[in-house]
Write a protein that holds these residues in place. Structure first.
Motif, PDB file in Angstrom:
ATOM      1  N   TRP A 186      -6.354  16.341  38.890  1.00  0.00           N
ATOM      2  CA  TRP A 186      -6.879  16.496  37.506  1.00  0.00           C
ATOM      3  C   TRP A 186      -6.307  17.296  36.422  1.00  0.00           C
ATOM      4  O   TRP A 186      -6.735  17.068  35.358  1.00  0.00           O
ATOM      5  CB  TRP A 186      -8.898  16.584  37.721  1.00  0.00           C
ATOM      6  N   LYS A 187      -5.733  17.802  37.190  1.00  0.00           N
ATOM      7  CA  LYS A 187      -4.757  19.279  36.251  1.00  0.00           C
ATOM      8  C   LYS A 187      -3.638  18.349  36.187  1.00  0.00           C
ATOM      9  O   LYS A 187      -3.298  18.726  34.556  1.00  0.00           O
ATOM     10  CB  LYS A 187      -3.922  19.897  37.310  1.00  0.00           C
ATOM     11  N   ALA A 188      -2.710  17.715  36.934  1.00  0.00           N
ATOM     12  CA  ALA A 188      -1.864  16.703  36.447  1.00  0.00           C
ATOM     13  C   ALA A 188      -2.276  15.341  35.535  1.00  0.00           C
ATOM     14  O   ALA A 188      -1.416  15.537  34.555  1.00  0.00           O
ATOM     15  CB  ALA A 188      -1.190  15.640  37.882  1.00  0.00           C
ATOM     16  N   SER A 189      -3.608  14.954  35.743  1.00  0.00           N
ATOM     17  CA  SER A 189      -3.942  13.794  34.583  1.00  0.00           C
ATOM     18  C   SER A 189      -4.373  14.371  33.168  1.00  0.00           C
ATOM     19  O   SER A 189      -4.046  13.888  32.039  1.00  0.00           O
ATOM     20  CB  SER A 189      -4.987  13.214  34.695  1.00  0.00           C
ATOM     21  N   GLY A 190      -4.091  15.941  32.823  1.00  0.00           N
ATOM     22  CA  GLY A 190      -4.657  16.526  31.709  1.00  0.00           C
ATOM     23  C   GLY A 190      -5.983  16.567  31.956  1.00  0.00           C
ATOM     24  O   GLY A 190      -6.410  17.381  30.875  1.00  0.00           O
ATOM     25  N   HIS A 191      -7.145  16.628  32.438  1.00  0.00           N
ATOM     26  CA  HIS A 191      -8.155  16.715  32.448  1.00  0.00           C
ATOM     27  C   HIS A 191      -8.617  18.138  32.386  1.00  0.00           C
ATOM     28  O   HIS A 191      -9.561  18.365  31.622  1.00  0.00           O
ATOM     29  CB  HIS A 191      -8.633  15.535  33.417  1.00  0.00           C
ATOM     30  N   VAL A 192      -8.193  18.712  33.450  1.00  0.00           N
ATOM     31  CA  VAL A 192      -8.020  20.013  33.640  1.00  0.00           C
ATOM     32  C   VAL A 192      -7.963  21.176  32.030  1.00  0.00           C
ATOM     33  O   VAL A 192      -9.201  22.314  31.873  1.00  0.00           O
ATOM     34  CB  VAL A 192      -8.109  21.015  34.218  1.00  0.00           C
ATOM     35  N   ASP A 193      -7.414  20.582  31.313  1.00  0.00           N
ATOM     36  CA  ASP A 193      -7.333  21.430  30.085  1.00  0.00           C
ATOM     37  C   ASP A 193      -7.396  21.028  28.964  1.00  0.00           C
ATOM     38  O   ASP A 193      -8.140  21.562  28.268  1.00  0.00           O
ATOM     39  CB  ASP A 193      -5.679  21.339  30.103  1.00  0.00           C
ATOM     40  N   PHE A 196      -9.868  16.907  28.553  1.00  0.00           N
ATOM     41  CA  PHE A 196     -11.026  16.930  28.612  1.00  0.00           C
ATOM     42  C   PHE A 196     -12.315  17.415  28.275  1.00  0.00           C
ATOM     43  O   PHE A 196     -13.115  17.667  29.018  1.00  0.00           O
ATOM     44  CB  PHE A 196     -11.066  16.538  29.791  1.00  0.00           C
ATOM     45  N   ASN A 197     -12.156  17.213  27.451  1.00  0.00           N
ATOM     46  CA  ASN A 197     -12.721  18.710  26.264  1.00  0.00           C
ATOM     47  C   ASN A 197     -13.514  17.505  25.027  1.00  0.00           C
ATOM     48  O   ASN A 197     -12.878  16.551  24.275  1.00  0.00           O
ATOM     49  CB  ASN A 197     -12.480  19.913  25.536  1.00  0.00           C
ATOM     50  N   ASP A 198     -14.401  18.431  24.729  1.00  0.00           N
ATOM     51  CA  ASP A 198     -14.949  18.154  23.524  1.00  0.00           C
ATOM     52  C   ASP A 198     -15.473  19.390  22.793  1.00  0.00           C
ATOM     53  O   ASP A 198     -15.967  20.078  23.068  1.00  0.00           O
ATOM     54  CB  ASP A 198     -16.667  17.235  24.165  1.00  0.00           C
ATOM     55  N   ASN A 245     -16.307  20.935  28.740  1.00  0.00           N
ATOM     56  CA  ASN A 245     -15.153  20.411  29.975  1.00  0.00           C
ATOM     57  C   ASN A 245     -16.147  19.261  29.596  1.00  0.00           C
ATOM     58  O   ASN A 245     -17.046  20.086  29.962  1.00  0.00           O
ATOM     59  CB  ASN A 245     -14.659  21.061  30.452  1.00  0.00           C
ATOM     60  N   LEU A 246     -15.530  18.442  30.334  1.00  0.00           N
ATOM     61  CA  LEU A 246     -16.683  16.728  30.578  1.00  0.00           C
ATOM     62  C   LEU A 246     -16.906  16.538  31.990  1.00  0.00           C
ATOM     63  O   LEU A 246     -17.822  16.380  32.347  1.00  0.00           O
ATOM     64  CB  LEU A 246     -16.237  16.072  29.210  1.00  0.00           C
ATOM     65  N   PHE A 292     -18.142  10.194  35.988  1.00  0.00           N
ATOM     66  CA  PHE A 292     -19.644  10.802  35.775  1.00  0.00           C
ATOM     67  C   PHE A 292     -18.537  11.742  34.758  1.00  0.00           C
ATOM     68  O   PHE A 292     -17.667  12.451  34.673  1.00  0.00           O
ATOM     69  CB  PHE A 292     -19.402  12.001  36.880  1.00  0.00           C
ATOM     70  N   ARG A 293     -19.505  12.203  33.853  1.00  0.00           N
ATOM     71  CA  ARG A 293     -18.780  12.692  32.665  1.00  0.00           C
ATOM     72  C   ARG A 293     -20.204  13.993  32.233  1.00  0.00           C
ATOM     73  O   ARG A 293     -21.358  13.325  31.868  1.00  0.00           O
ATOM     74  CB  ARG A 293     -18.844  11.926  31.351  1.00  0.00           C
ATOM     75  N   ASN A 294     -20.042  14.605  32.072  1.00  0.00           N
ATOM     76  CA  ASN A 294     -21.120  15.661  31.434  1.00  0.00           C
ATOM     77  C   ASN A 294     -21.320  15.737  30.239  1.00  0.00           C
ATOM     78  O   ASN A 294     -21.115  16.431  29.289  1.00  0.00           O
ATOM     79  CB  ASN A 294     -21.053  16.858  32.099  1.00  0.00           C
TER      80      ASN A 294
END
Ligand code: ATP
Length: 547
Positions: A79-86, A88-90, A223-224, A276-278
């Motif tokens: 998830w670091k590599a995919s860009g989601h950690v940094d 995947f934000n709203d 972050n979701l 899953f997405r918060n």
């Protein structure tokens, strides 16, 4: 009025889904868990059938696509590599008076829609001209777009442009303001300028729908992804995430599948699974959930052939939707102007829900972004050796493939299917009031294909009915009912979408025939028991959808 009818229709679909065992609120006896739902006995069948339709069409009907089932937990580095950690934000903002939280971009989009609603006063010709103009502006570079803002914001300046002389002047003032806001919002989102998003919310006088005030906090990123601890000991455990998309399970297995399956480019890997997405704002029933299911396929292609395959999948996916018999005007493409960092083209397939056109499926040209990122973060090569010959007669050689993704939300497809099938029919005649609720599901998707009714509970009719059901149940999901009058039993099956009802009467014992009743036309005919397999089989066959 139309809006009211739509709201009503949507409410009716939701209560119908509950009443007949399609969808329940999760943990309902504890007052539910927000944006989490359970599928009941009929919902599970319908959902399985939708999954099967997708799997059959995507995996089994394509020699060059295979399916996998990867784990929900993945190494945190994924998830670091995919860009989601940094990323995947709203962007969220709170109203201090109502204490309600909103997505900043959605508040602004609502404002844009409000300003654009003046387009209704444009002539059809000017409306079309405007849409062309809008696409032209949104397609410009950042600087190009920004240069237009002052003239859009100048209330009195009517656009002096020979190509687009808009004459609906009063309305054009509002529409122009909408365009200014759209451009400003896009630029702020692209540069992740949160202060600018807040300035727009304040500047365009956006108010909270609950408190009606504009007493806003600053905009913050949220972050979701859901996280949890992995391992038994709190100290020694690592933080892992519940996957927010199924796609990464495909990317990290790209070489495993390619090598073990001896796959040759172009080829695809598909999977169906939970994500899953918060979601901060979860609403509209199963439209936006915190736990949901995706059906995704990543198609690996030669660099340079991505545009061609993007067009291919755009077309193929819409065909899949339309094969279900939905009226074509209910669907449209929405091409993205603003692209995610990994994409060089993206389109949504949108369906007209009772609350407007909304995305059901995304088709994204993801370039080589994901595989390259995993190559970098894992230190393992993610390349393919292509020994086909290029125009110069040399092998294409080693490269990181480009990817076209098709990603559809199973729950949204389920909701679409229910809404589309739901119908309240008035069957009143001059001397009798009558109505029925009908789920006009495609027979291949219907939870039960056939209902078996003995006319009465005696004279050997239940035994005969059971005997028929025992031969049909190997091929078709059947339901047996002997309670209530036949008419009532028909209505119950109409309400859950069963395409065929069979009534076994005294004549059946003598000549081995039954009455078959068709759900949509309500027509009844006498047929031989020996022919039932054929009649039902033809109607519910996947061939009707896939051929
Ligand atoms: P949206 O803009 O509606 O949030 P998205 O662009 O984030 O959706 P993708 O990441 O492209 O969605 O996911 C692909 C598909 O997954 C969507 O087209 C949708 O059908 C489904 N999906 C995404 N988020 C949810 C959710 N919270 N609940 C149900 N389905 C979802």
């Amino acid at each position: 009025m139309a809006q009211k009818n739509n709201d009503e229709q949507f409410k009716n679909v939701i209560s119908h889904a509950k009443e007949y065992g399609f969808v329940f609120q999760s943990s309902e006896i504890y007052d539910g868990l927000s944006a989490v739902y359970d599928y009941g006995q009929l919902g599970a069948e319908l959902k399985n059938n939708i999954k099967y339709y997708w799997w059959k069409a995507m995996v089994q009907m394509h020699e060059n696509i295979v399916g996998i089932d990867s784990a929900i937990f993945m190494h945190p580095k994924v998830w670091k590599a995919s860009g989601h950690v940094d990323g995947f934000n709203d962007p969220m903002i709170d109203n201090k008076d109502s204490n309600k939280r909103y997505r900043a971009d959605q508040l602004l989009e609502n404002k844009i829609d409000e300003l654009y609603s003046e387009l209704a006063n444009f002539s059809a010709e000017n409306k079309a001209k405007f849409e062309e103009f809008q696409q032209e502006i949104l397609g410009l570079s950042n600087e190009g777009q920004a240069s237009w803002i002052p003239s859009f914001k100048d209330e009195d300046g009517i656009l002096d442009n020979a190509k687009y002389p808009f004459v609906d002047e009063a309305s054009w003032r509002f529409v122009k303001k909408g365009l200014a806001l759209e451009v400003e919002m896009n630029l702020a989102l692209k540069s992740e300028n949160l202060a600018q998003l807040k300035d727009l919310i304040v500047g365009y006088k956006v108010i909270c729908p609950i408190s009606k005030t504009s007493n806003w906090t600053d905009v913050r990123q949220f972050n979701l992804m859901f996280s949890t601890q992995f391992g038994a000991m709190a100290e020694g455990s690592d933080e892992v995430y519940l996957r927010p998309e199924t796609a990464q399970g495909i990317f990290v297995n790209f070489l495993n599948v390619q090598k073990s399956g001896r796959m040759k480019i172009p080829f695809g890997i598909a999977q169906i699974g939970k994500a899953f997405r918060n979601e901060v704002i979860a609403r509209q029933f199963i439209m936006r959930m915190r736990e949901f299911e995706q059906m995704e396929m990543q198609f690996f292609v030669r660099p340079g052939e991505d545009k061609k395959w993007f067009e291919y999948w755009k077309d193929a996916r819409l065909k899949w939707h339309k094969a279900l018999g939905t009226s074509p005007e209910k669907y449209r493409y929405h091409d993205h102007v603003k692209l995610a960092h990994y994409a060089n083209a993206a389109t949504d397939i949108e369906f007209e829900f009772p609350f407007g056109f909304k995305e059901v499926e995304g088709i994204h040209s993801r370039t080589d972004f994901d595989l390259t990122q995993h190559q970098e973060f894992s230190g393992k090569k993610m390349q393919y050796f292509d020994n086909d010959l290029n125009e110069e007669g040399k092998p294409y050689g080693n490269y990181v493939p480009y990817v076209i993704e098709t990603s559809i939300g199973l729950d949204r497809m389920f909701l679409l299917t229910m809404i589309n099938a739901f119908e309240e029919q008035d069957l009143s005649t001059a001397d009798k009031q009558d109505s029925r609720t009908l789920l006009r599901l495609h027979p291949a998707l219907a939870p039960y294909k056939v209902a078996v009714f003995p006319l009465t509970k005696k004279d050997g009719l239940p035994e005969k009915a059971r005997e028929i059901m025992d031969t049909l149940k190997f091929d078709f999901n059947c339901i047996y009912e002997e309670k209530d009058a036949i008419g009532k039993r028909y209505r119950r099956q109409d309400a859950i979408g069963t395409p065929f009802c069979l009534t076994i009467d005294h004549q059946s014992l003598e000549d081995n025939t039954v009455t078959i009743r068709h759900r949509d036309s309500m027509e009844q005919e006498r047929v031989a028991i020996a022919d039932l397999g054929d009649i039902i089989g033809k109607a519910v066959s996947w061939k009707t959808l896939l051929a």
